[in-house]
Design a protein around this motif. Structure first.
Motif: not given
Lengths: 299, 299
Positions: A132-137, A140-144, A196-200
Protein backbone atom coordinates in the motif's frame (compact mmCIF):
# COMPACT_ATOMS: atom_id res chain seq x y z
CA UNK A 1 21.77 10.73 -25.49
CA UNK A 2 18.99 13.32 -25.53
CA UNK A 3 15.33 12.31 -25.54
CA UNK A 4 14.78 13.05 -29.21
CA UNK A 5 17.65 10.76 -30.15
CA UNK A 6 16.23 8.07 -27.87
CA UNK A 7 12.78 8.45 -29.44
CA UNK A 8 14.39 8.19 -32.86
CA UNK A 9 15.61 4.74 -31.87
CA UNK A 10 12.12 3.59 -30.89
CA UNK A 11 10.11 1.20 -32.99
CA UNK A 12 6.34 0.84 -32.92
CA UNK A 13 4.26 -2.28 -32.65
CA UNK A 14 0.51 -2.23 -33.10
CA UNK A 15 -1.37 -4.56 -30.79
CA UNK A 16 -4.96 -4.60 -31.96
CA UNK A 17 -6.29 -1.10 -31.32
CA UNK A 18 -3.25 -0.02 -29.30
CA UNK A 19 0.37 0.60 -30.09
CA UNK A 20 3.55 0.32 -28.11
CA UNK A 21 6.73 2.31 -28.74
CA UNK A 22 9.88 0.57 -27.66
CA UNK A 23 13.61 0.24 -28.09
CA UNK A 24 15.00 -3.14 -29.12
CA UNK A 25 18.79 -3.29 -29.06
CA UNK A 26 21.43 -5.98 -29.02
CA UNK A 27 21.52 -9.75 -29.16
CA UNK A 28 21.53 -12.36 -26.47
CA UNK A 29 19.25 -13.33 -23.62
CA UNK A 30 16.39 -10.81 -23.51
CA UNK A 31 15.98 -8.29 -20.73
CA UNK A 32 12.91 -6.06 -20.43
CA UNK A 33 13.31 -2.73 -18.64
CA UNK A 34 10.11 -1.12 -17.33
CA UNK A 35 9.86 2.54 -16.35
CA UNK A 36 7.53 4.17 -13.85
CA UNK A 37 5.60 7.40 -13.52
CA UNK A 38 5.91 10.14 -14.62
CA UNK A 39 8.72 8.92 -16.84
CA UNK A 40 9.06 6.74 -19.95
CA UNK A 41 11.58 4.39 -21.50
CA UNK A 42 14.07 7.25 -21.72
CA UNK A 43 14.66 6.57 -18.02
CA UNK A 44 16.82 3.64 -19.07
CA UNK A 45 18.78 5.43 -21.79
CA UNK A 46 21.92 5.58 -19.63
CA UNK A 47 22.07 1.81 -19.09
CA UNK A 48 20.50 0.30 -22.17
CA UNK A 49 23.45 0.69 -24.53
CA UNK A 50 25.82 -1.01 -22.12
CA UNK A 51 23.45 -3.88 -21.41
CA UNK A 52 22.95 -4.35 -25.15
CA UNK A 53 26.56 -5.46 -25.55
CA UNK A 54 25.62 -8.84 -24.09
CA UNK A 55 21.82 -8.93 -24.06
CA UNK A 56 18.81 -8.18 -26.17
CA UNK A 57 17.54 -5.08 -24.40
CA UNK A 58 13.83 -4.34 -24.79
CA UNK A 59 12.59 -1.06 -23.33
CA UNK A 60 8.91 -0.30 -23.91
CA UNK A 61 6.87 2.74 -23.03
CA UNK A 62 3.92 1.52 -20.98
CA UNK A 63 0.51 2.16 -22.50
CA UNK A 64 -0.51 5.76 -21.88
CA UNK A 65 3.10 6.73 -21.19
CA UNK A 66 5.97 8.11 -23.26
CA UNK A 67 5.25 7.67 -26.95
CA UNK A 68 3.10 4.57 -26.70
CA UNK A 69 -0.62 4.93 -27.25
CA UNK A 70 -1.88 7.91 -25.27
CA UNK A 71 -5.35 8.21 -26.75
CA UNK A 72 -8.02 8.60 -24.18
CA UNK A 73 -9.85 5.35 -24.57
CA UNK A 74 -8.41 2.40 -22.70
CA UNK A 75 -7.64 0.81 -19.39
CA UNK A 76 -4.25 1.73 -17.97
CA UNK A 77 -4.30 -0.44 -14.84
CA UNK A 78 -1.26 -2.51 -13.91
CA UNK A 79 -3.09 -5.69 -14.87
CA UNK A 80 -3.91 -4.30 -18.32
CA UNK A 81 -0.32 -3.13 -18.71
CA UNK A 82 0.86 -6.65 -17.88
CA UNK A 83 -1.51 -8.16 -20.45
CA UNK A 84 -0.28 -5.72 -23.10
CA UNK A 85 3.34 -6.52 -22.25
CA UNK A 86 2.67 -10.22 -22.53
CA UNK A 87 1.14 -9.72 -25.97
CA UNK A 88 4.01 -7.43 -26.96
CA UNK A 89 6.62 -10.01 -25.89
CA UNK A 90 4.70 -12.64 -27.79
CA UNK A 91 4.75 -10.58 -30.98
CA UNK A 92 8.48 -9.95 -30.61
CA UNK A 93 9.15 -13.64 -30.21
CA UNK A 94 10.36 -13.27 -26.64
CA UNK A 95 9.40 -16.43 -24.79
CA UNK A 96 10.78 -15.35 -21.45
CA UNK A 97 12.99 -12.54 -20.27
CA UNK A 98 14.71 -11.04 -17.30
CA UNK A 99 12.32 -8.29 -16.25
CA UNK A 100 13.48 -5.18 -14.44
CA UNK A 101 10.79 -2.83 -13.15
CA UNK A 102 11.21 0.58 -11.56
CA UNK A 103 8.50 2.43 -9.64
CA UNK A 104 5.12 1.71 -11.32
CA UNK A 105 7.04 -0.48 -13.77
CA UNK A 106 7.88 -2.65 -10.78
CA UNK A 107 4.18 -3.05 -10.10
CA UNK A 108 3.64 -4.11 -13.70
CA UNK A 109 6.56 -6.53 -13.38
CA UNK A 110 4.94 -8.07 -10.29
CA UNK A 111 1.69 -8.53 -12.19
CA UNK A 112 3.53 -10.00 -15.15
CA UNK A 113 5.49 -12.43 -12.97
CA UNK A 114 2.43 -13.62 -11.08
CA UNK A 115 -0.03 -13.82 -13.95
CA UNK A 116 2.29 -14.86 -16.77
CA UNK A 117 5.04 -16.70 -14.89
CA UNK A 118 6.48 -18.33 -17.98
CA UNK A 119 7.31 -14.91 -19.41
CA UNK A 120 9.57 -13.92 -16.54
CA UNK A 121 12.84 -15.79 -16.20
CA UNK A 122 14.30 -13.44 -13.59
CA UNK A 123 12.73 -10.54 -11.78
CA UNK A 124 14.36 -7.38 -10.49
CA UNK A 125 12.27 -4.81 -8.62
CA UNK A 126 13.87 -1.39 -8.27
CA UNK A 127 12.36 1.20 -5.94
CA UNK A 128 9.10 -0.40 -6.92
CA UNK A 129 5.52 0.33 -5.97
CA UNK A 130 4.31 -2.44 -3.69
CA UNK A 131 1.76 -3.22 -1.03
CA UNK A 132 0.00 0.00 0.00
CA UNK A 133 3.02 2.27 -0.49
CA UNK A 134 1.45 4.17 -3.33
CA UNK A 135 0.07 6.11 -5.12
CA UNK A 136 2.06 9.13 -4.08
CA UNK A 137 -0.12 12.10 -3.14
CA UNK A 138 1.14 14.28 -5.97
CA UNK A 139 0.54 11.64 -8.63
CA UNK A 140 -2.87 10.81 -7.17
CA UNK A 141 -3.79 14.49 -7.34
CA UNK A 142 -2.94 14.64 -11.03
CA UNK A 143 -5.75 12.16 -11.52
CA UNK A 144 -8.39 14.44 -10.12
CA UNK A 145 -10.49 16.31 -12.68
CA UNK A 146 -9.99 19.45 -10.61
CA UNK A 147 -6.23 19.38 -11.15
CA UNK A 148 -6.41 18.27 -14.74
CA UNK A 149 -8.74 21.13 -15.60
CA UNK A 150 -6.86 23.90 -13.87
CA UNK A 151 -3.29 23.10 -14.78
CA UNK A 152 -1.78 23.97 -18.13
CA UNK A 153 0.82 21.58 -19.57
CA UNK A 154 3.52 24.13 -18.78
CA UNK A 155 2.45 24.35 -15.15
CA UNK A 156 2.15 20.63 -14.78
CA UNK A 157 5.58 19.96 -16.23
CA UNK A 158 6.98 22.73 -14.00
CA UNK A 159 5.45 21.09 -10.95
CA UNK A 160 6.68 17.63 -11.89
CA UNK A 161 10.10 19.00 -12.68
CA UNK A 162 10.28 20.54 -9.22
CA UNK A 163 9.08 17.27 -7.65
CA UNK A 164 11.64 15.18 -9.54
CA UNK A 165 14.50 17.48 -8.68
CA UNK A 166 13.60 17.91 -5.05
CA UNK A 167 12.43 14.37 -4.20
CA UNK A 168 13.48 11.95 -6.91
CA UNK A 169 17.23 12.31 -7.07
CA UNK A 170 19.91 12.19 -4.42
CA UNK A 171 22.24 14.11 -6.72
CA UNK A 172 21.30 17.12 -8.79
CA UNK A 173 20.10 15.89 -12.19
CA UNK A 174 20.95 17.73 -15.38
CA UNK A 175 18.27 19.98 -16.85
CA UNK A 176 18.48 17.93 -20.05
CA UNK A 177 17.65 14.73 -18.18
CA UNK A 178 14.64 16.19 -16.39
CA UNK A 179 13.39 17.79 -19.60
CA UNK A 180 13.78 14.45 -21.37
CA UNK A 181 11.99 12.45 -18.68
CA UNK A 182 9.00 14.80 -18.84
CA UNK A 183 9.06 15.58 -22.58
CA UNK A 184 6.08 13.37 -23.58
CA UNK A 185 3.91 15.07 -20.98
CA UNK A 186 4.61 18.66 -22.02
CA UNK A 187 1.60 18.89 -24.33
CA UNK A 188 -2.12 18.89 -23.68
CA UNK A 189 -2.47 15.31 -24.91
CA UNK A 190 0.46 14.28 -22.73
CA UNK A 191 -0.96 16.01 -19.71
CA UNK A 192 -4.39 14.45 -20.13
CA UNK A 193 -2.78 11.06 -20.66
CA UNK A 194 -0.74 11.42 -17.49
CA UNK A 195 -3.92 12.36 -15.67
CA UNK A 196 -5.56 9.18 -16.94
CA UNK A 197 -2.50 7.19 -15.90
CA UNK A 198 -2.77 8.74 -12.46
CA UNK A 199 -6.45 7.79 -12.21
CA UNK A 200 -5.47 4.20 -12.92
CA UNK A 201 -3.12 4.04 -9.93
CA UNK A 202 -4.65 1.79 -7.36
CA UNK A 203 -3.20 0.10 -4.32
CA UNK A 204 -5.40 -2.93 -4.92
CA UNK A 205 -3.35 -3.78 -7.99
CA UNK A 206 -0.28 -4.51 -5.89
CA UNK A 207 -2.15 -5.80 -2.86
CA UNK A 208 -3.76 -8.50 -4.98
CA UNK A 209 -0.43 -9.92 -6.14
CA UNK A 210 1.57 -9.41 -2.95
CA UNK A 211 0.53 -12.71 -1.33
CA UNK A 212 1.48 -14.55 -4.52
CA UNK A 213 4.99 -13.14 -4.84
CA UNK A 214 6.23 -15.73 -2.39
CA UNK A 215 5.33 -18.47 -4.83
CA UNK A 216 7.52 -17.17 -7.64
CA UNK A 217 9.90 -19.84 -8.86
CA UNK A 218 12.46 -17.53 -10.43
CA UNK A 219 15.43 -15.59 -9.05
CA UNK A 220 14.22 -12.29 -7.60
CA UNK A 221 16.37 -9.28 -6.81
CA UNK A 222 15.16 -6.22 -4.99
CA UNK A 223 17.37 -3.18 -5.61
CA UNK A 224 16.72 0.09 -3.83
CA UNK A 225 18.25 3.53 -3.51
CA UNK A 226 19.16 3.89 0.13
CA UNK A 227 18.14 7.55 0.04
CA UNK A 228 14.83 7.04 -1.76
CA UNK A 229 12.45 9.69 -0.43
CA UNK A 230 9.63 8.68 -2.75
CA UNK A 231 9.24 5.00 -1.91
CA UNK A 232 11.28 4.36 1.24
CA UNK A 233 13.62 1.36 1.35
CA UNK A 234 11.55 -0.31 4.05
CA UNK A 235 9.08 -1.38 1.39
CA UNK A 236 11.89 -3.11 -0.49
CA UNK A 237 12.97 -4.83 2.68
CA UNK A 238 9.45 -6.07 3.19
CA UNK A 239 9.43 -7.48 -0.35
CA UNK A 240 12.66 -9.35 0.36
CA UNK A 241 11.15 -10.78 3.52
CA UNK A 242 8.02 -11.95 1.71
CA UNK A 243 9.78 -13.48 -1.31
CA UNK A 244 11.84 -16.48 -0.23
CA UNK A 245 15.31 -16.41 -1.71
CA UNK A 246 15.06 -12.83 -2.90
CA UNK A 247 18.33 -10.90 -2.95
CA UNK A 248 18.54 -7.47 -1.42
CA UNK A 249 20.74 -4.80 -2.99
CA UNK A 250 20.84 -1.44 -1.31
CA UNK A 251 22.51 1.25 -3.40
CA UNK A 252 24.10 3.84 -1.15
CA UNK A 253 24.09 7.52 -2.17
CA UNK A 254 21.16 6.89 -4.49
CA UNK A 255 17.61 8.21 -4.36
CA UNK A 256 14.49 7.01 -6.17
CA UNK A 257 16.12 7.31 -9.59
CA UNK A 258 19.02 5.13 -8.61
CA UNK A 259 20.03 4.37 -12.18
CA UNK A 260 20.94 8.05 -12.58
CA UNK A 261 22.24 8.71 -9.09
CA UNK A 262 24.61 5.73 -9.11
CA UNK A 263 24.81 4.49 -12.70
CA UNK A 264 28.01 2.50 -12.33
CA UNK A 265 26.85 0.66 -9.23
CA UNK A 266 23.45 -0.11 -10.77
CA UNK A 267 25.03 -1.23 -14.05
CA UNK A 268 27.35 -3.59 -12.19
CA UNK A 269 24.54 -5.00 -10.10
CA UNK A 270 22.33 -5.44 -13.13
CA UNK A 271 25.05 -7.38 -14.93
CA UNK A 272 25.34 -9.61 -11.88
CA UNK A 273 21.59 -10.05 -11.81
CA UNK A 274 21.49 -10.95 -15.47
CA UNK A 275 24.43 -13.31 -15.25
CA UNK A 276 22.97 -15.02 -12.25
CA UNK A 277 25.74 -14.02 -9.88
CA UNK A 278 24.68 -13.56 -6.29
CA UNK A 279 25.41 -10.15 -4.83
CA UNK A 280 26.59 -9.42 -1.35
CA UNK A 281 23.36 -9.53 0.55
CA UNK A 282 22.29 -8.16 3.83
CA UNK A 283 19.06 -9.82 4.84
CA UNK A 284 16.96 -7.08 6.34
CA UNK A 285 15.31 -7.32 9.66
CA UNK A 286 11.72 -8.36 9.36
CA UNK A 287 9.74 -5.14 8.97
CA UNK A 288 6.90 -4.58 11.32
CA UNK A 289 3.64 -3.59 9.67
CA UNK A 290 2.88 -0.98 12.29
CA UNK A 291 6.14 0.77 11.59
CA UNK A 292 5.14 1.27 8.00
CA UNK A 293 2.08 3.16 9.10
CA UNK A 294 3.58 5.15 11.90
CA UNK A 295 6.53 6.45 9.91
CA UNK A 296 4.47 8.47 7.50
CA UNK A 297 3.83 5.95 4.78
CA UNK A 298 2.91 7.90 1.63
CA UNK A 299 -0.60 6.54 1.42
CA UNK B 1 -6.53 41.40 -37.70
CA UNK B 2 -5.78 41.31 -33.99
CA UNK B 3 -4.94 37.91 -32.58
CA UNK B 4 -8.14 36.12 -31.65
CA UNK B 5 -8.08 34.16 -28.44
CA UNK B 6 -8.73 30.46 -28.96
CA UNK B 7 -10.65 28.32 -26.49
CA UNK B 8 -8.62 25.20 -25.83
CA UNK B 9 -10.38 21.88 -25.29
CA UNK B 10 -8.82 21.82 -21.89
CA UNK B 11 -10.35 25.15 -20.89
CA UNK B 12 -13.74 24.79 -22.58
CA UNK B 13 -16.69 24.95 -20.23
CA UNK B 14 -20.47 24.82 -20.39
CA UNK B 15 -22.02 24.76 -23.85
CA UNK B 16 -18.67 25.16 -25.56
CA UNK B 17 -17.43 22.01 -23.87
CA UNK B 18 -20.59 20.20 -24.94
CA UNK B 19 -20.23 21.36 -28.54
CA UNK B 20 -16.57 20.35 -28.55
CA UNK B 21 -17.61 16.86 -27.50
CA UNK B 22 -20.29 16.70 -30.18
CA UNK B 23 -17.86 18.02 -32.79
CA UNK B 24 -15.32 15.35 -31.96
CA UNK B 25 -17.95 12.65 -32.10
CA UNK B 26 -19.68 13.85 -35.26
CA UNK B 27 -16.64 14.97 -37.24
CA UNK B 28 -15.00 11.77 -35.92
CA UNK B 29 -11.74 13.46 -35.03
CA UNK B 30 -9.62 13.21 -31.92
CA UNK B 31 -9.54 16.95 -31.25
CA UNK B 32 -10.91 20.38 -32.07
CA UNK B 33 -8.79 22.36 -34.48
CA UNK B 34 -7.70 26.01 -34.52
CA UNK B 35 -10.54 27.18 -36.77
CA UNK B 36 -13.23 25.86 -34.48
CA UNK B 37 -11.39 26.95 -31.36
CA UNK B 38 -11.29 30.47 -32.75
CA UNK B 39 -15.01 30.49 -33.40
CA UNK B 40 -15.54 29.25 -29.86
CA UNK B 41 -14.25 32.59 -28.55
CA UNK B 42 -17.80 33.74 -29.42
CA UNK B 43 -19.71 31.08 -27.47
CA UNK B 44 -23.30 32.00 -28.35
CA UNK B 45 -22.44 32.13 -32.03
CA UNK B 46 -20.51 28.89 -31.67
CA UNK B 47 -23.48 27.03 -30.26
CA UNK B 48 -25.79 28.47 -32.94
CA UNK B 49 -23.28 27.55 -35.64
CA UNK B 50 -23.22 23.97 -34.43
CA UNK B 51 -27.00 23.76 -34.20
CA UNK B 52 -27.10 24.90 -37.83
CA UNK B 53 -24.26 22.72 -39.10
CA UNK B 54 -24.63 19.59 -36.97
CA UNK B 55 -27.50 17.96 -38.92
CA UNK B 56 -25.43 18.32 -42.10
CA UNK B 57 -22.13 17.19 -40.64
CA UNK B 58 -23.50 13.87 -39.44
CA UNK B 59 -24.67 12.80 -42.90
CA UNK B 60 -22.98 10.66 -45.52
CA UNK B 61 -23.66 13.50 -47.97
CA UNK B 62 -21.41 15.84 -45.99
CA UNK B 63 -18.73 13.17 -45.83
CA UNK B 64 -18.87 12.71 -49.59
CA UNK B 65 -18.78 16.42 -50.29
CA UNK B 66 -15.68 16.74 -48.10
CA UNK B 67 -14.10 13.64 -49.64
CA UNK B 68 -14.74 15.06 -53.11
CA UNK B 69 -13.13 18.33 -52.13
CA UNK B 70 -10.06 16.54 -50.78
CA UNK B 71 -9.85 14.45 -53.94
CA UNK B 72 -9.78 17.65 -55.98
CA UNK B 73 -6.94 18.97 -53.86
CA UNK B 74 -5.00 15.72 -54.23
CA UNK B 75 -5.54 15.70 -57.98
CA UNK B 76 -4.28 19.25 -58.21
CA UNK B 77 -1.07 18.74 -56.29
CA UNK B 78 -0.22 15.28 -57.57
CA UNK B 79 1.14 16.94 -60.69
CA UNK B 80 3.41 19.22 -58.69
CA UNK B 81 6.99 18.47 -57.80
CA UNK B 82 7.68 16.01 -54.99
CA UNK B 83 8.19 17.77 -51.70
CA UNK B 84 11.03 15.56 -50.48
CA UNK B 85 10.78 16.54 -46.82
CA UNK B 86 9.82 13.07 -45.57
CA UNK B 87 12.97 11.49 -46.93
CA UNK B 88 15.20 14.48 -46.21
CA UNK B 89 15.10 14.25 -42.44
CA UNK B 90 16.35 11.61 -40.07
CA UNK B 91 13.32 10.33 -38.21
CA UNK B 92 13.12 7.06 -36.34
CA UNK B 93 10.33 4.48 -36.71
CA UNK B 94 8.40 5.83 -33.74
CA UNK B 95 8.70 9.41 -34.97
CA UNK B 96 7.55 8.47 -38.46
CA UNK B 97 4.64 6.50 -37.01
CA UNK B 98 3.45 9.49 -35.03
CA UNK B 99 4.10 12.07 -37.75
CA UNK B 100 2.20 9.95 -40.21
CA UNK B 101 -0.65 9.63 -37.71
CA UNK B 102 -0.78 13.42 -37.42
CA UNK B 103 -0.96 13.80 -41.20
CA UNK B 104 -3.75 11.22 -41.42
CA UNK B 105 -5.69 13.05 -38.76
CA UNK B 106 -5.50 16.40 -40.54
CA UNK B 107 -6.17 14.78 -43.88
CA UNK B 108 -9.41 13.44 -42.44
CA UNK B 109 -10.35 16.68 -40.75
CA UNK B 110 -9.35 19.76 -42.72
CA UNK B 111 -11.55 19.26 -45.81
CA UNK B 112 -14.58 18.96 -43.53
CA UNK B 113 -13.57 22.06 -41.60
CA UNK B 114 -13.20 24.04 -44.82
CA UNK B 115 -16.66 22.93 -45.86
CA UNK B 116 -18.07 24.14 -42.55
CA UNK B 117 -16.21 27.44 -42.78
CA UNK B 118 -17.44 28.06 -46.33
CA UNK B 119 -21.02 27.31 -45.33
CA UNK B 120 -20.86 29.74 -42.41
CA UNK B 121 -19.17 32.42 -44.50
CA UNK B 122 -21.85 32.18 -47.20
CA UNK B 123 -24.65 32.17 -44.64
CA UNK B 124 -23.24 35.29 -42.99
CA UNK B 125 -23.13 36.95 -46.41
CA UNK B 126 -26.84 36.34 -46.84
CA UNK B 127 -26.75 33.33 -49.17
CA UNK B 128 -29.19 30.50 -48.77
CA UNK B 129 -26.91 27.66 -47.81
CA UNK B 130 -27.97 24.02 -48.08
CA UNK B 131 -31.03 22.37 -49.47
CA UNK B 132 -34.36 21.95 -47.83
CA UNK B 133 -33.95 18.35 -46.81
CA UNK B 134 -35.97 16.77 -44.04
CA UNK B 135 -33.91 15.48 -41.12
CA UNK B 136 -34.17 11.71 -40.83
CA UNK B 137 -34.27 11.10 -44.58
CA UNK B 138 -30.55 10.80 -45.19
CA UNK B 139 -27.97 8.22 -44.27
CA UNK B 140 -26.04 9.28 -41.24
CA UNK B 141 -22.58 8.17 -40.16
CA UNK B 142 -21.60 6.25 -37.12
CA UNK B 143 -20.42 8.65 -34.47
CA UNK B 144 -17.13 8.30 -32.67
CA UNK B 145 -13.43 8.63 -33.27
CA UNK B 146 -11.93 5.94 -35.52
CA UNK B 147 -9.91 3.50 -33.47
CA UNK B 148 -6.67 4.12 -35.28
CA UNK B 149 -6.84 7.92 -35.42
CA UNK B 150 -3.89 9.58 -33.71
CA UNK B 151 -4.35 11.88 -30.75
CA UNK B 152 -4.37 15.57 -31.67
CA UNK B 153 -1.13 16.68 -30.12
CA UNK B 154 0.37 20.14 -30.46
CA UNK B 155 3.44 22.05 -29.49
CA UNK B 156 2.64 25.19 -27.48
CA UNK B 157 1.72 28.30 -29.48
CA UNK B 158 4.82 29.97 -28.04
CA UNK B 159 7.37 27.15 -27.94
CA UNK B 160 10.51 27.39 -25.89
CA UNK B 161 12.96 26.27 -28.52
CA UNK B 162 14.15 29.00 -30.82
CA UNK B 163 13.90 27.05 -34.07
CA UNK B 164 10.22 26.22 -33.62
CA UNK B 165 9.42 29.72 -32.43
CA UNK B 166 11.00 31.22 -35.54
CA UNK B 167 9.17 28.73 -37.75
CA UNK B 168 5.83 29.52 -36.12
CA UNK B 169 6.32 33.25 -36.61
CA UNK B 170 7.13 32.72 -40.27
CA UNK B 171 4.23 30.31 -40.80
CA UNK B 172 1.70 32.61 -39.18
CA UNK B 173 2.95 35.56 -41.17
CA UNK B 174 2.75 33.61 -44.42
CA UNK B 175 -0.58 31.80 -44.04
CA UNK B 176 -2.34 34.65 -42.27
CA UNK B 177 -4.48 34.87 -39.12
CA UNK B 178 -5.75 33.52 -36.80
CA UNK B 179 -2.85 31.72 -35.16
CA UNK B 180 -0.51 28.94 -36.20
CA UNK B 181 -2.56 26.20 -37.94
CA UNK B 182 -3.01 22.96 -36.03
CA UNK B 183 -1.20 20.76 -38.53
CA UNK B 184 1.97 22.83 -38.19
CA UNK B 185 1.74 22.81 -34.43
CA UNK B 186 1.37 19.04 -34.62
CA UNK B 187 4.31 18.60 -36.98
CA UNK B 188 6.39 20.79 -34.68
CA UNK B 189 6.65 17.73 -32.43
CA UNK B 190 9.41 16.86 -34.92
CA UNK B 191 10.99 20.29 -35.48
CA UNK B 192 13.54 19.14 -38.04
CA UNK B 193 10.75 17.68 -40.16
CA UNK B 194 8.61 20.80 -39.87
CA UNK B 195 11.57 22.93 -40.84
CA UNK B 196 12.35 20.78 -43.87
CA UNK B 197 8.72 20.74 -44.92
CA UNK B 198 8.12 24.44 -44.43
CA UNK B 199 11.30 25.39 -46.28
CA UNK B 200 9.90 23.53 -49.30
CA UNK B 201 6.26 24.56 -48.91
CA UNK B 202 6.68 28.27 -48.43
CA UNK B 203 8.29 29.34 -51.73
CA UNK B 204 5.63 27.50 -53.72
CA UNK B 205 2.84 29.40 -51.98
CA UNK B 206 3.79 32.59 -53.77
CA UNK B 207 3.46 31.09 -57.25
CA UNK B 208 0.58 32.15 -59.46
CA UNK B 209 -0.60 28.62 -60.12
CA UNK B 210 -0.65 27.93 -56.38
CA UNK B 211 -2.80 30.99 -55.82
CA UNK B 212 -5.06 29.96 -58.68
CA UNK B 213 -5.35 26.44 -57.28
CA UNK B 214 -6.21 27.85 -53.85
CA UNK B 215 -8.89 30.03 -55.38
CA UNK B 216 -10.28 27.02 -57.24
CA UNK B 217 -10.43 25.01 -53.99
CA UNK B 218 -12.18 27.92 -52.28
CA UNK B 219 -14.78 28.13 -55.05
CA UNK B 220 -15.29 24.39 -54.97
CA UNK B 221 -15.80 24.47 -51.21
CA UNK B 222 -18.42 27.20 -51.63
CA UNK B 223 -20.24 25.27 -54.33
CA UNK B 224 -20.26 22.18 -52.17
CA UNK B 225 -21.39 24.14 -49.13
CA UNK B 226 -24.39 25.39 -51.07
CA UNK B 227 -25.24 21.77 -51.85
CA UNK B 228 -25.36 20.64 -48.23
CA UNK B 229 -28.42 18.52 -47.62
CA UNK B 230 -30.03 20.67 -44.94
CA UNK B 231 -30.46 24.41 -44.78
CA UNK B 232 -28.01 26.29 -42.58
CA UNK B 233 -30.11 28.80 -40.64
CA UNK B 234 -27.44 31.39 -39.88
CA UNK B 235 -27.42 35.08 -40.76
CA UNK B 236 -25.87 38.31 -39.57
CA UNK B 237 -29.19 39.25 -38.01
CA UNK B 238 -29.42 36.02 -36.09
CA UNK B 239 -25.85 36.37 -34.83
CA UNK B 240 -26.52 39.98 -33.81
CA UNK B 241 -29.69 38.89 -32.03
CA UNK B 242 -27.57 36.46 -30.02
CA UNK B 243 -25.63 39.45 -28.75
CA UNK B 244 -22.40 38.60 -30.53
CA UNK B 245 -20.04 40.90 -32.44
CA UNK B 246 -21.08 40.11 -36.01
CA UNK B 247 -18.21 41.98 -37.62
CA UNK B 248 -15.59 40.23 -35.52
CA UNK B 249 -17.08 36.83 -36.36
CA UNK B 250 -17.28 37.70 -40.04
CA UNK B 251 -13.63 38.80 -40.01
CA UNK B 252 -12.49 35.57 -38.36
CA UNK B 253 -14.56 33.44 -40.72
CA UNK B 254 -13.23 35.32 -43.74
CA UNK B 255 -9.67 34.88 -42.50
CA UNK B 256 -10.26 31.15 -42.07
CA UNK B 257 -11.77 30.77 -45.50
CA UNK B 258 -8.90 32.72 -47.02
CA UNK B 259 -6.17 30.51 -45.64
CA UNK B 260 -7.72 27.04 -45.44
CA UNK B 261 -7.48 26.29 -49.19
CA UNK B 262 -3.76 27.08 -49.17
CA UNK B 263 -3.33 24.96 -46.07
CA UNK B 264 -5.15 22.10 -47.77
CA UNK B 265 -2.87 22.31 -50.77
CA UNK B 266 0.16 22.21 -48.47
CA UNK B 267 -1.32 19.33 -46.50
CA UNK B 268 -1.90 17.44 -49.71
CA UNK B 269 1.74 17.88 -50.66
CA UNK B 270 2.82 16.67 -47.25
CA UNK B 271 0.56 13.63 -47.48
CA UNK B 272 1.74 12.76 -50.98
CA UNK B 273 5.30 13.02 -49.78
CA UNK B 274 4.78 10.04 -47.46
CA UNK B 275 5.08 6.63 -49.13
CA UNK B 276 1.97 4.45 -49.17
CA UNK B 277 -0.26 6.95 -47.43
CA UNK B 278 -3.95 6.23 -47.74
CA UNK B 279 -5.98 8.77 -49.65
CA UNK B 280 -9.06 8.42 -47.51
CA UNK B 281 -7.64 7.41 -44.17
CA UNK B 282 -10.72 7.43 -41.97
CA UNK B 283 -13.86 6.64 -43.97
CA UNK B 284 -17.03 6.84 -41.96
CA UNK B 285 -19.19 3.80 -41.30
CA UNK B 286 -22.95 4.03 -41.74
CA UNK B 287 -24.85 4.71 -38.58
CA UNK B 288 -27.02 1.77 -37.80
CA UNK B 289 -30.43 3.10 -36.93
CA UNK B 290 -33.21 0.61 -36.26
CA UNK B 291 -36.27 1.06 -38.46
CA UNK B 292 -38.50 1.97 -35.57
CA UNK B 293 -36.13 4.75 -34.52
CA UNK B 294 -36.03 6.17 -38.03
CA UNK B 295 -39.79 5.98 -38.25
CA UNK B 296 -40.04 7.78 -34.92
CA UNK B 297 -37.82 10.56 -36.22
CA UNK B 298 -39.81 10.94 -39.39
CA UNK B 299 -42.98 11.56 -37.41
Amino acid sequence: MNWREWQRQQEVLELGQRFVSYVDWGRGPPVVLLHGMPTWSYLWSGLARGLATSHRVLVPDLLGHGFSDRRDRFDRSLSRQAEALEAWMDRLGVVDAAVVGHDVGGGVAQQLAVRFPRRVGRLCLMDSVSYDAWPLPLMAQFGTPWMARRLSPEWMVGLLSWALKSRGFAKKPSAELVEGLLAPYATEVGMVSLSRDAVALNTNQTQVVSPKLGHLAVPVWVMWGAKDRVLPAKYGERLVWDIPGARWVSVPEAGHFLMWDAPHVVAMELFRFLEGEAPVTHAPERPVAEVLWSEGAPV
Amino acid sequence: MARVKQVSEHRAEGDVERVYHELRQTLRVSGVDVSLRTWAAHPRFFVAMWEAMGPNVETRAFEELAAGLWQEVLDTTVRWEVLGAWSAVKLGPSQRFHARGALELYEAMQPRVLLMVSAVRLALEGHVVGRRGVPGELERLERGIPSRMAAMEWVAQKPRDALTRTLFTDIEKTVGPPGVPGEYRALACWPEYLEAAWRRLKPRMKDEDFQAAAESVRESARRRALALPFEVPLSRERVAALGEDVNAIARVTQALETRLPSLLLNLSRLVQDVPDMLRQPMPGAARLVPDWVAAEELR
